[in-house]
Structure formats: structure tokens, C-alpha cells
Design a protein around this motif. Sequence first.
Motif, PDB file in Angstrom:
ATOM      1  N   ALA A  46       0.837  -1.199   0.000  1.00  0.00           N
ATOM      2  CA  ALA A  46       0.000   0.000   0.000  1.00  0.00           C
ATOM      3  C   ALA A  46       0.877   1.256   0.000  1.00  0.00           C
ATOM      4  O   ALA A  46       0.585   2.227  -0.707  1.00  0.00           O
ATOM      5  CB  ALA A  46      -0.941  -0.008   1.196  1.00  0.00           C
ATOM      6  N   HIS A  47       1.950   1.240   0.772  1.00  0.00           N
ATOM      7  CA  HIS A  47       2.865   2.387   0.789  1.00  0.00           C
ATOM      8  C   HIS A  47       3.546   2.541  -0.573  1.00  0.00           C
ATOM      9  O   HIS A  47       3.677   3.656  -1.078  1.00  0.00           O
ATOM     10  CB  HIS A  47       3.907   2.222   1.899  1.00  0.00           C
ATOM     11  CG  HIS A  47       4.904   3.337   1.928  1.00  0.00           C
ATOM     12  ND1 HIS A  47       4.580   4.619   2.324  1.00  0.00           N
ATOM     13  CD2 HIS A  47       6.215   3.369   1.576  1.00  0.00           C
ATOM     14  CE1 HIS A  47       5.650   5.393   2.239  1.00  0.00           C
ATOM     15  NE2 HIS A  47       6.652   4.649   1.783  1.00  0.00           N
ATOM     16  N   HIS A  48       3.958   1.436  -1.166  1.00  0.00           N
ATOM     17  CA  HIS A  48       4.623   1.496  -2.465  1.00  0.00           C
ATOM     18  C   HIS A  48       3.699   2.053  -3.540  1.00  0.00           C
ATOM     19  O   HIS A  48       4.169   2.698  -4.476  1.00  0.00           O
ATOM     20  CB  HIS A  48       5.124   0.106  -2.880  1.00  0.00           C
ATOM     21  CG  HIS A  48       6.401  -0.275  -2.222  1.00  0.00           C
ATOM     22  ND1 HIS A  48       7.607  -0.258  -2.873  1.00  0.00           N
ATOM     23  CD2 HIS A  48       6.666  -0.672  -0.954  1.00  0.00           C
ATOM     24  CE1 HIS A  48       8.567  -0.628  -2.040  1.00  0.00           C
ATOM     25  NE2 HIS A  48       8.020  -0.890  -0.875  1.00  0.00           N
ATOM     26  N   ARG A  49       2.419   1.839  -3.397  1.00  0.00           N
ATOM     27  CA  ARG A  49       1.455   2.302  -4.404  1.00  0.00           C
ATOM     28  C   ARG A  49       0.897   3.693  -4.115  1.00  0.00           C
ATOM     29  O   ARG A  49       0.256   4.279  -4.988  1.00  0.00           O
ATOM     30  CB  ARG A  49       0.297   1.314  -4.500  1.00  0.00           C
ATOM     31  CG  ARG A  49       0.728   0.021  -5.133  1.00  0.00           C
ATOM     32  CD  ARG A  49      -0.441  -0.887  -5.320  1.00  0.00           C
ATOM     33  NE  ARG A  49      -0.066  -2.035  -6.122  1.00  0.00           N
ATOM     34  CZ  ARG A  49      -0.876  -2.989  -6.460  1.00  0.00           C
ATOM     35  NH1 ARG A  49      -2.143  -2.945  -6.075  1.00  0.00           N
ATOM     36  NH2 ARG A  49      -0.457  -3.992  -7.186  1.00  0.00           N
ATOM     37  N   SER A  50       1.115   4.207  -2.928  1.00  0.00           N
ATOM     38  CA  SER A  50       0.532   5.504  -2.579  1.00  0.00           C
ATOM     39  C   SER A  50       1.312   6.637  -3.261  1.00  0.00           C
ATOM     40  O   SER A  50       2.517   6.518  -3.490  1.00  0.00           O
ATOM     41  CB  SER A  50       0.504   5.697  -1.064  1.00  0.00           C
ATOM     42  OG  SER A  50       1.681   6.300  -0.614  1.00  0.00           O
ATOM     43  N   PRO A  51       0.632   7.729  -3.590  1.00  0.00           N
ATOM     44  CA  PRO A  51       1.294   8.855  -4.270  1.00  0.00           C
ATOM     45  C   PRO A  51       2.464   9.433  -3.469  1.00  0.00           C
ATOM     46  O   PRO A  51       3.415   9.936  -4.051  1.00  0.00           O
ATOM     47  CB  PRO A  51       0.184   9.888  -4.430  1.00  0.00           C
ATOM     48  CG  PRO A  51      -1.085   9.140  -4.274  1.00  0.00           C
ATOM     49  CD  PRO A  51      -0.792   7.953  -3.405  1.00  0.00           C
ATOM     50  N   ASP A  52       2.395   9.372  -2.165  1.00  0.00           N
ATOM     51  CA  ASP A  52       3.466   9.908  -1.321  1.00  0.00           C
ATOM     52  C   ASP A  52       4.414   8.816  -0.835  1.00  0.00           C
ATOM     53  O   ASP A  52       5.283   9.073  -0.012  1.00  0.00           O
ATOM     54  CB  ASP A  52       2.869  10.630  -0.102  1.00  0.00           C
ATOM     55  CG  ASP A  52       2.044  11.833  -0.509  1.00  0.00           C
ATOM     56  OD1 ASP A  52       2.423  12.499  -1.497  1.00  0.00           O
ATOM     57  OD2 ASP A  52       1.024  12.095   0.144  1.00  0.00           O
ATOM     58  N   GLY A  53       4.252   7.606  -1.342  1.00  0.00           N
ATOM     59  CA  GLY A  53       5.034   6.464  -0.879  1.00  0.00           C
ATOM     60  C   GLY A  53       6.352   6.313  -1.597  1.00  0.00           C
ATOM     61  O   GLY A  53       7.294   7.066  -1.386  1.00  0.00           O
ATOM     62  N   VAL A  54       6.421   5.343  -2.471  1.00  0.00           N
ATOM     63  CA  VAL A  54       7.637   5.046  -3.217  1.00  0.00           C
ATOM     64  C   VAL A  54       7.457   5.586  -4.630  1.00  0.00           C
ATOM     65  O   VAL A  54       6.467   5.294  -5.291  1.00  0.00           O
ATOM     66  CB  VAL A  54       7.921   3.527  -3.215  1.00  0.00           C
ATOM     67  CG1 VAL A  54       9.135   3.198  -4.055  1.00  0.00           C
ATOM     68  CG2 VAL A  54       8.120   3.045  -1.783  1.00  0.00           C
TER      69      VAL A  54
END
Length: 139
Positions: free
Chosen positions: A27-35
Motif C-alpha cells: 500500500a505504501h509502495h502504491r501511494s502517491p506519497d510512498g515510493v
Amino acid sequence: MASQDGGDRADFGCVACCAEDAAVAQAHHRSPDGVRPERMIRDDSHFIVSVQRCGLCSQAFVSVFTEYIDWVASQDAQYRTVLPITDAEADDLMAGRLSPHRAGALGHGRRHLQSDWPSDAEEPSVYWDSGVFEVREGH
């Protein structure tokens, strides 16, 4: 900041990009502010390799996406591997000193985020795996 020695260590990344729960990490990798993508290495229709960085801790990753066309049922199989890498490994990939086909060899002793969506599955399975992984171009 993540470990940069490239050894057999699990201390790459932060609690968001390398979360113990694979679904949380994805979810973090896919978030705009993630990866975020840093450099595209290969961008073919069925084979995509890029170097990415976590927006929180600057951990570098190599992302390898492969898709296999299902000519019968039109349910194309899709596989993605995201491996934390050192800054030196990221530089080697981006400069062309390391082939994207050799990216799997970087995974020896490191866990990597895996998303497998075979043609016959309703949804992808997401999990942490470890060891060397094969890098093949899709078709």
C-alpha cells in the motif's frame, strides 16, 4: 536511513516501505506519497524495470514487472518483485553497469516484496520472499 552495505541484513528501509505486513508495504509502495520512480530502466509492454525511492526514508528499490499474455482466456498473468537495493546498486542499474536481467542476483539474502497474479487467480497474492529471484521478460 537504510543500511547500505548490501549484506545479508533485514534493516533496509523504514516501517512504511519495508513494513512487516506485505500488504501494508505494498500500500505504501502504491501511494502517491510512498515510493516514487527515480529512473526507468526498461519500459516494454510486458517487462518494466525501474529504480524507485521511498519518499520517507530514501531507500532505493528495483521494481521488476513481468506480464504473460493469456491468449486463451485473456487473463494475463502479472508478477512484480520489489527489492531494496543499495545506492551503489541503484547507480549501477541507472548507469547501465548492471543489467536489469541480473537484478534478481541482488536479492541473495534479502527479502523482497512479491506480488503474483497468475491467470487463474481472482486476485494477486502479496508476500515477502527472500533469496535470488529469476528475472524474465514477459510476452
